[in-house]
Design a protein around this motif. Structure first.
Motif, PDB file in Angstrom:
ATOM      1  N   LYS A 105       9.572  30.727  10.073  1.00 31.95           N
ATOM      2  CA  LYS A 105       9.287  29.834  11.193  1.00 31.95           C
ATOM      3  C   LYS A 105      10.052  30.291  12.443  1.00 31.95           C
ATOM      4  CE  LYS A 105       8.490  25.562   8.553  1.00 31.95           C
ATOM      5  NZ  LYS A 105       8.945  24.147   8.375  1.00 31.95           N
ATOM      6  N   VAL A 106       9.414  30.090  13.612  1.00 32.74           N
ATOM      7  CA  VAL A 106      10.064  30.300  14.903  1.00 32.74           C
ATOM      8  C   VAL A 106       9.893  29.013  15.698  1.00 32.74           C
ATOM      9  CG1 VAL A 106      10.115  31.631  17.047  1.00 32.74           C
ATOM     10  CG2 VAL A 106       9.597  32.775  14.871  1.00 32.74           C
ATOM     11  N   ASN A 107      11.003  28.358  16.014  1.00 30.05           N
ATOM     12  CA  ASN A 107      10.951  27.047  16.691  1.00 30.05           C
ATOM     13  C   ASN A 107      10.036  26.090  15.941  1.00 30.05           C
ATOM     14  OD1 ASN A 107      12.784  27.691  18.711  1.00 30.05           O
ATOM     15  ND2 ASN A 107      11.195  28.378  20.138  1.00 30.05           N
ATOM     16  N   ASP A 108      10.195  26.080  14.616  1.00 30.69           N
ATOM     17  CA  ASP A 108       9.461  25.185  13.703  1.00 30.69           C
ATOM     18  C   ASP A 108       7.971  25.509  13.597  1.00 30.69           C
ATOM     19  OD1 ASP A 108      11.723  23.684  12.986  1.00 30.69           O
ATOM     20  OD2 ASP A 108      11.523  22.443  14.789  1.00 30.69           O
ATOM     21  N   GLU A 109       7.525  26.594  14.222  1.00 35.65           N
ATOM     22  CA  GLU A 109       6.133  27.026  14.062  1.00 35.65           C
ATOM     23  C   GLU A 109       6.061  28.065  12.949  1.00 35.65           C
ATOM     24  OE1 GLU A 109       2.574  29.417  16.496  1.00 35.65           O
ATOM     25  OE2 GLU A 109       4.438  28.870  17.516  1.00 35.65           O
ATOM     26  N   GLU A 110       5.225  27.792  11.933  1.00 36.16           N
ATOM     27  CA  GLU A 110       5.091  28.717  10.821  1.00 36.16           C
ATOM     28  C   GLU A 110       4.452  30.014  11.293  1.00 36.16           C
ATOM     29  OE1 GLU A 110       3.313  27.293   7.288  1.00 36.16           O
ATOM     30  OE2 GLU A 110       4.602  25.530   7.127  1.00 36.16           O
ATOM     31  N   VAL A 111       5.032  31.129  10.852  1.00 34.61           N
ATOM     32  CA  VAL A 111       4.499  32.425  11.266  1.00 34.61           C
ATOM     33  C   VAL A 111       3.328  32.809  10.373  1.00 34.61           C
ATOM     34  CG1 VAL A 111       6.754  33.133  12.092  1.00 34.61           C
ATOM     35  CG2 VAL A 111       6.031  33.795   9.788  1.00 34.61           C
TER      36      VAL A 111
END
Length: 820
Positions: free
Chosen positions: A569-575
């Motif tokens: 995750k990056v800033n709670d966004e799943e990659v």
């Protein structure tokens, strides 16, 4: 088979090989670049003169392809510009009622309040650079380009007369200064002439020929009584102050030192000359970081006596018809110059802290106000004044409203002061210590097609006048103008101009050269930047951590990231692992914080980081660290390793710091300048490396300690260079060899060493100009020869891929031979 041969001098030949028979099919003269060849179906398509041509192999014929492209040619269209904040030169009329000023190369007239503005119609798109009012309050003297060179003209400000050309030099006439009565003008011409013009006859004559340089000049001037012309000329790259007696045709070098004295101004009473200098160090090439303002008494003057002032109280006052006439008569007295011990009479005017640069000197009665820029107040540059008055302590105060500017053009008319700063004209109030802006706004129009044409010729002329090699690297520079000017009508945009001018400059085959241009016509609304985390990921598994780069933002105690962690995750966004990883780190601007989530053996680990802009230095430092480890390991800690990425002040400081920690404990030094991108600290580096022990000292019953504290020259030194050691690294390598400081190992340097100035153009664009060549003591131009190693060792591409470094290994081997 087809191939291209570079015949030299910008000429290329295209050859076709048919059954072993080489046939020349065409010749390229002053080609823009090596022609591109694409052979298909017995025909060859190639590029020449910015156009496509085709060659038929069977017939041996060639022809230009007729390609018709509809274009929206917007360059000839008029564009609106505003003078507000964009004034580059100005003058105030002698009657104090009118302004003349220049904005984007156009000439304007207004009232002194800037309310009623008119543009002067000169009937040309040539660039105006300087402007001066003449004594009649109606006529202007100004400089304007002609075929790229700046010449002098006059025109009536009320538009009742025609433009009149006064000079037609194939040199740049510049730095125009009028005397107080505006009856004479002094200006600089080309690289070596000081000229004087009679404003009645409009005839100019050369009064001095000397080494002036074609740029970076101090303004000339007059003595208050017009007896002398004041100017600077170069001696060993540094400015000396000269005065030239006009009637006697006699020139005196007043300062005659090995450091720079610049920007001289004669005091109103004729007794002093004020200037800027950094007296302990030459100004070139690093500038005057600790410059001060000085005044030079031209005679052995004593301080006034209080007793004289006391006695004046009892003198009967004699009626003068005009105090003003008396002052004028006093100013007309002959100037006296006593050269005996003249430089011992210097007086520092500006503060001892910070850097100061003289801007103007204003004298009224016995009070003298010296105006200069200084950064001694909170480290920020501003305009300051020091008031010098008999029987009073010098008083230094800041001028409000003139912060964060490095240059001020100050004019005095009828005891009123005006100042040009940051593109705006201001009134300068010395009593209140402030400047008040003159609100000037006026819309005018220019078209970029004409502007680009003018810029082309000015860039060419500036290079013709200032290029370091009078033979232009054996290239016909005048021919270049004729060749490339034919393409001016076909320029579609600024990118085309940039390409063409860079191609023309490239014909000189010089380093440190290029044309840089920008404008709102190229504004980009969408832009992105990548946030670097300091995490190095696996190549085959781009979301899996390989390691954390040392010294990066992630190399912190509180950040828990380990090899093998997988970014999820990056800033709670799943990659999405099918996406390029940089997608998640690329935004219009860099965030101050990032939250990253990793998977570690089935557990989620959250970390917060402050992203950085680039990993370049971190990865570069890894290579330096590996070299240090290699030297330590192979020499068993006996050899010091020093590296400089460039020749800038920061790297110099870090190198010296490293040596204070490393060198005293080691038996030898490997100094690595491979991949060094240059700068200008070669002299400092060589002085440090040249230090030797010259005596010992000690405390009672203490250990003998060497002087100098650091003595690299006492020990074996190996210098490492390669094909990417360039610019000032080459100066350093050449000096190292000449001074016999040690052995040089590696490959020949890049041959990319010229010191440069710049040609500023009307829209803010600039051409970088090689202005000073660098030569060995036996006359070799380092730009052509580079520096060759004593021991040639070449690192191959395969060596780099596999972590081998034969150059460093050989350096270690050579040092160990000397210290065993």
């Amino acid at each position: 088979m087809f191939y291209i041969s570079d015949e030299g001098n910008g000429e290329y030949n295209l050859y076709v090989l048919v059954k072993g028979d080489k046939r020349r099919c065409t010749r390229f003269t002053s080609s823009i670049k090596t022609p591109q060849v694409n052979a298909e179906g017995g025909k060859v398509v190639f590029e020449k003169d910015y156009q496509l041509w085709i060659y038929d192999v069977k017939t041996g014929n060639e022809k230009r392809l007729d390609i018709a492209i509809v274009r929206n040619n917007i360059l000839p269209k008029e564009k609106d510009f505003d003078v507000k904040g964009n004034i580059s030169a100005y003058d105030v009329s002698p009657d104090g009622k009118k302004l003349a000023f220049v904005s984007r190369g156009e000439l304007f007239i207004s009232d002194v309040e800037g309310k009623f503005i008119q543009q002067i119609n000169r009937g040309t798109a040539e660039r105006v650079k300087e402007v001066k009012w003449l004594s009649d309050n109606k006529s202007l003297l100004f400089s304007q380009t002609l075929d790229g060179y700046t010449n002098l003209y006059t025109i009536r400000a009320d538009s009742t007369g025609l433009l009149k050309q006064l000079t037609s030099d194939k040199k740049n006439n510049r730095n125009i200064v009028l005397n107080k009565k505006r009856t004479q003008a002094v200006f600089l011409c080309g690289r070596d002439e000081v000229k004087l013009m009679d404003m009645k006859t409009m005839q100019a004559k050369t009064i001095v020929k000397d080494e002036l340089w074609a740029f970076q000049n101090s303004d000339p001037g007059f003595s208050p009584n017009d007896e002398y012309v004041l100017f600077t000329a170069k001696r060993n790259f540094e400015e000396d102050i000269f005065v030239h007696h006009i009637k006697e045709n006699r020139t005196i070098n007043l300062t005659n030192t090995g450091v720079t004295e610049s920007g001289p101004v004669w005091s109103g009473d004729g007794k002093y000359i004020y200037f800027t200098s950094q007296r302990l160090k030459p100004a070139y090439p690093t500038g005057m970081a600790n410059a001060k303002v000085y005044r030079l008494p031209l005679e052995k003057l004593d301080e006034p006596f209080r007793l004289d002032k006391y006695n004046d109280l009892f003198k009967e006052e004699k009626k003068d018809t005009s105090k003003k006439n008396a002052a004028t008569a006093d100013s007309l007295k002959a100037i006296a110059i006593d050269m005996d011990l003249i430089m011992e009479r210097l007086e520092q005017v500006s503060p001892s802290f910070g850097s100061q640069f003289l801007q103007a000197v204003y004298q009224k009665g016995e009070k003298t106000t010296v105006l200069y820029t200084s950064n001694h107040g909170e480290g920020k540059n501003a305009l300051w004044k020091t008031v010098i008055e008999p029987f009073e302590q010098n008083k230094t105060e800041k001028i409000a409203g003139a912060d964060n500017s490095f240059g001020f053009d100050i004019i005095e008319v009828s005891d009123k002061l005006y100042v040009l700063s940051a593109g705006g004209i201001n009134k300068l109030n010395l009593e209140a210590n402030k400047i008040d802006p003159v609100n000037i706004s006026f819309t005018f129009r220019r078209n970029l097609a004409e502007e680009f044409n003018q810029m082309f010729y000015e860039a060419w002329a500036g290079m013709e006048e200032g290029y370091y090699d009078e033979k232009f690297h054996s290239y016909n520079w005048k021919k270049a103008k004729d060749y490339y000017s034919q393409f001016l009508p076909y320029i579609n945009n600024r990118a085309d101009l940039r390409t063409m001018l860079n191609d023309m400059l490239g014909e000189l085959n010089s380093s440190h050269q290029g044309f840089n241009s920008f404008g709102d016509d190229e504004n980009i609304a969408l832009q992105n930047q990548t946030m670097e985390t300091g995490i190095i990921f696996e190549n085959d598994n781009p979301y899996t951590v390989k390691y954390v780069a040392r010294r990066s933002v992630t190399d912190k105690k509180t950040i828990d990231i380990k090899p093998g962690d997988v970014l999820v995750k990056v800033n709670d966004e799943e990659v999405v692992k099918q996406k390029d990883r940089n997608f998640y780190f690329t935004l219009p601007s860099r965030d101050k914080e990032l939250k990253l989530t990793f998977s570690r053996k089935g557990q989620l680990v959250n970390v917060k980081i402050h992203p950085q802009s680039s990993l370049f230095n971190n990865l570069y430092d890894e290579w330096v660290d590996a070299n240090q480890h290699r030297v330590d390991e192979k020499s068993k800690g006996r050899i010091a390793y020093g590296y400089m990425k460039n020749m800038g002040p920061g790297e110099l400081e870090q190198f010296v710091i490293d040596m204070t920690q490393e060198l005293t404990k080691k038996d030898a030094l490997i100094f690595d300048l491979r991949y060094n991108t240059g700068g200008n600290v070669h002299d400092d580096v060589l002085k440090f490396l040249s230090q030797k022990t010259y005596l010992n000292w000690k405390y009672r019953e203490g250990k003998l300690t060497a002087q100098s504290n650091f003595s690299p020259a006492d020990k074996p030194i190996i210098l490492l260079i390669n094909e990417q050691s360039l610019s000032d690294a080459e100066m350093t390598a050449a000096g190292f060899k000449e001074l016999k400081l040690g052995t040089i190992v590696g490959n020949g340097t890049y041959r990319w060493i010229i010191f440069t100035s710049g040609i500023g153009l009307v829209d803010g664009s600039s051409a970088r100009m090689p202005a000073w060549g660098c030569y060995t003591l036996d006359g070799k131009d380092l730009e052509m020869s580079g520096v060759q190693p004593d021991i040639l060792v070449i690192n191959s591409f395969d060596d780099k891929l596999n972590g081998r470094d034969p150059q460093l290994d050989r350096a270690i081997e050579e040092v160990l031979k000397q210290i065993r």
